[in-house]
Design a protein around this motif. Structure first.
Motif, PDB file in Angstrom:
ATOM      1  N   ALA A  31       0.839  -1.201   0.000  1.00  0.00           N
ATOM      2  CA  ALA A  31       0.000   0.000   0.000  1.00  0.00           C
ATOM      3  C   ALA A  31       0.873   1.250   0.000  1.00  0.00           C
ATOM      4  O   ALA A  31       2.046   1.210   0.381  1.00  0.00           O
ATOM      5  CB  ALA A  31      -0.905   0.006   1.230  1.00  0.00           C
ATOM      6  N   ASN A  32       0.266   2.363  -0.419  1.00  0.00           N
ATOM      7  CA  ASN A  32       0.969   3.642  -0.315  1.00  0.00           C
ATOM      8  C   ASN A  32       0.804   4.169   1.113  1.00  0.00           C
ATOM      9  O   ASN A  32       0.179   3.510   1.956  1.00  0.00           O
ATOM     10  CB  ASN A  32       0.470   4.637  -1.372  1.00  0.00           C
ATOM     11  CG  ASN A  32      -1.008   4.942  -1.251  1.00  0.00           C
ATOM     12  OD1 ASN A  32      -1.623   4.731  -0.212  1.00  0.00           O
ATOM     13  ND2 ASN A  32      -1.594   5.434  -2.335  1.00  0.00           N
ATOM     14  N   VAL A  63       6.040   5.018  -8.256  1.00  0.00           N
ATOM     15  CA  VAL A  63       6.340   4.782  -6.843  1.00  0.00           C
ATOM     16  C   VAL A  63       7.680   4.067  -6.674  1.00  0.00           C
ATOM     17  O   VAL A  63       8.262   4.066  -5.595  1.00  0.00           O
ATOM     18  CB  VAL A  63       5.215   3.928  -6.199  1.00  0.00           C
ATOM     19  CG1 VAL A  63       5.507   3.605  -4.755  1.00  0.00           C
ATOM     20  CG2 VAL A  63       3.875   4.623  -6.332  1.00  0.00           C
ATOM     21  N   ALA A  64       8.211   3.503  -7.734  1.00  0.00           N
ATOM     22  CA  ALA A  64       9.328   2.561  -7.680  1.00  0.00           C
ATOM     23  C   ALA A  64      10.701   3.158  -7.387  1.00  0.00           C
ATOM     24  O   ALA A  64      11.695   2.477  -7.501  1.00  0.00           O
ATOM     25  CB  ALA A  64       9.383   1.764  -8.979  1.00  0.00           C
ATOM     26  N   PRO A  66      13.935   4.232  -5.305  1.00  0.00           N
ATOM     27  CA  PRO A  66      14.553   3.924  -4.011  1.00  0.00           C
ATOM     28  C   PRO A  66      14.432   5.105  -3.046  1.00  0.00           C
ATOM     29  O   PRO A  66      14.589   6.262  -3.436  1.00  0.00           O
ATOM     30  CB  PRO A  66      16.017   3.653  -4.368  1.00  0.00           C
ATOM     31  CG  PRO A  66      15.963   3.154  -5.768  1.00  0.00           C
ATOM     32  CD  PRO A  66      14.864   3.960  -6.417  1.00  0.00           C
ATOM     33  N   GLY A  67      14.101   4.785  -1.808  1.00  0.00           N
ATOM     34  CA  GLY A  67      13.906   5.814  -0.788  1.00  0.00           C
ATOM     35  C   GLY A  67      12.445   6.099  -0.499  1.00  0.00           C
ATOM     36  O   GLY A  67      12.107   6.655   0.546  1.00  0.00           O
ATOM     37  N   ASN A  68      11.552   5.716  -1.417  1.00  0.00           N
ATOM     38  CA  ASN A  68      10.121   5.945  -1.199  1.00  0.00           C
ATOM     39  C   ASN A  68       9.587   5.027  -0.107  1.00  0.00           C
ATOM     40  O   ASN A  68       9.977   3.865  -0.012  1.00  0.00           O
ATOM     41  CB  ASN A  68       9.319   5.721  -2.483  1.00  0.00           C
ATOM     42  CG  ASN A  68       9.397   6.886  -3.430  1.00  0.00           C
ATOM     43  OD1 ASN A  68       9.909   7.949  -3.088  1.00  0.00           O
ATOM     44  ND2 ASN A  68       8.909   6.705  -4.640  1.00  0.00           N
ATOM     45  N   ASP A  69       8.697   5.549   0.702  1.00  0.00           N
ATOM     46  CA  ASP A  69       8.046   4.772   1.761  1.00  0.00           C
ATOM     47  C   ASP A  69       6.827   4.052   1.207  1.00  0.00           C
ATOM     48  O   ASP A  69       6.074   4.615   0.403  1.00  0.00           O
ATOM     49  CB  ASP A  69       7.612   5.683   2.907  1.00  0.00           C
ATOM     50  CG  ASP A  69       8.791   6.273   3.658  1.00  0.00           C
ATOM     51  OD1 ASP A  69       9.800   5.558   3.824  1.00  0.00           O
ATOM     52  OD2 ASP A  69       8.707   7.438   4.081  1.00  0.00           O
ATOM     53  N   ILE A  70       6.650   2.804   1.637  1.00  0.00           N
ATOM     54  CA  ILE A  70       5.471   2.015   1.302  1.00  0.00           C
ATOM     55  C   ILE A  70       5.018   1.297   2.569  1.00  0.00           C
ATOM     56  O   ILE A  70       5.713   1.335   3.591  1.00  0.00           O
ATOM     57  CB  ILE A  70       5.747   0.990   0.177  1.00  0.00           C
ATOM     58  CG1 ILE A  70       6.922   0.073   0.546  1.00  0.00           C
ATOM     59  CG2 ILE A  70       5.963   1.684  -1.156  1.00  0.00           C
ATOM     60  CD1 ILE A  70       7.155  -1.075  -0.425  1.00  0.00           C
ATOM     61  N   LEU A  71       3.878   0.645   2.494  1.00  0.00           N
ATOM     62  CA  LEU A  71       3.356  -0.144   3.604  1.00  0.00           C
ATOM     63  C   LEU A  71       3.080  -1.557   3.112  1.00  0.00           C
ATOM     64  O   LEU A  71       2.614  -1.745   1.993  1.00  0.00           O
ATOM     65  CB  LEU A  71       2.055   0.473   4.133  1.00  0.00           C
ATOM     66  CG  LEU A  71       2.142   1.915   4.625  1.00  0.00           C
ATOM     67  CD1 LEU A  71       0.740   2.458   4.908  1.00  0.00           C
ATOM     68  CD2 LEU A  71       3.018   2.028   5.853  1.00  0.00           C
TER      69      LEU A  71
END
Length: 92
Positions: A31-32, A63-64, A66-71
């Motif tokens: 999830a975002n 969204v892909a 590196p460094g992005n937050d996901i759940l």
């Protein structure tokens, strides 16, 4: 294949690390940060060399990075994770 060449890809396989000690499993939803489902886990394990849970999954191309937050959704709970560059390797 022809449509993919014409339209481009819509999702990308990424690696991620979890802030939790639980291991992500195949099929868990990704999830975002607003808890909206955006993808799914393809594999996960506990990394003995990094001493943390790691996994891979498909997310939208935007969204892909590196460094992005996901759940990662485990039952009704969301675990925080961060997209990382592959391969999973820690240079000492």
């Amino acid at each position: 294949f022809i449509a993919q060449r014409r339209d481009g890809i819509t999702r990308k396989l990424v690696g991620f690390v979890l802030d939790d000690k639980r291991v992500p499993r195949q099929g868990y939803p990704i999830a975002n940060t607003e808890e909206e489902e955006i993808g799914f886990v393809t594999s996960g394990t506990m990394s003995p060399s990094l001493d943390m849970p790691i996994g891979m999954g498909y997310v939208p191309v935007d969204v892909a990075k590196p460094g992005n937050d996901i759940l990662i959704q485990v039952r009704k709970k969301f675990l925080r994770a961060k997209i990382v560059a592959l391969p999973f390797y820690k240079n000492k």
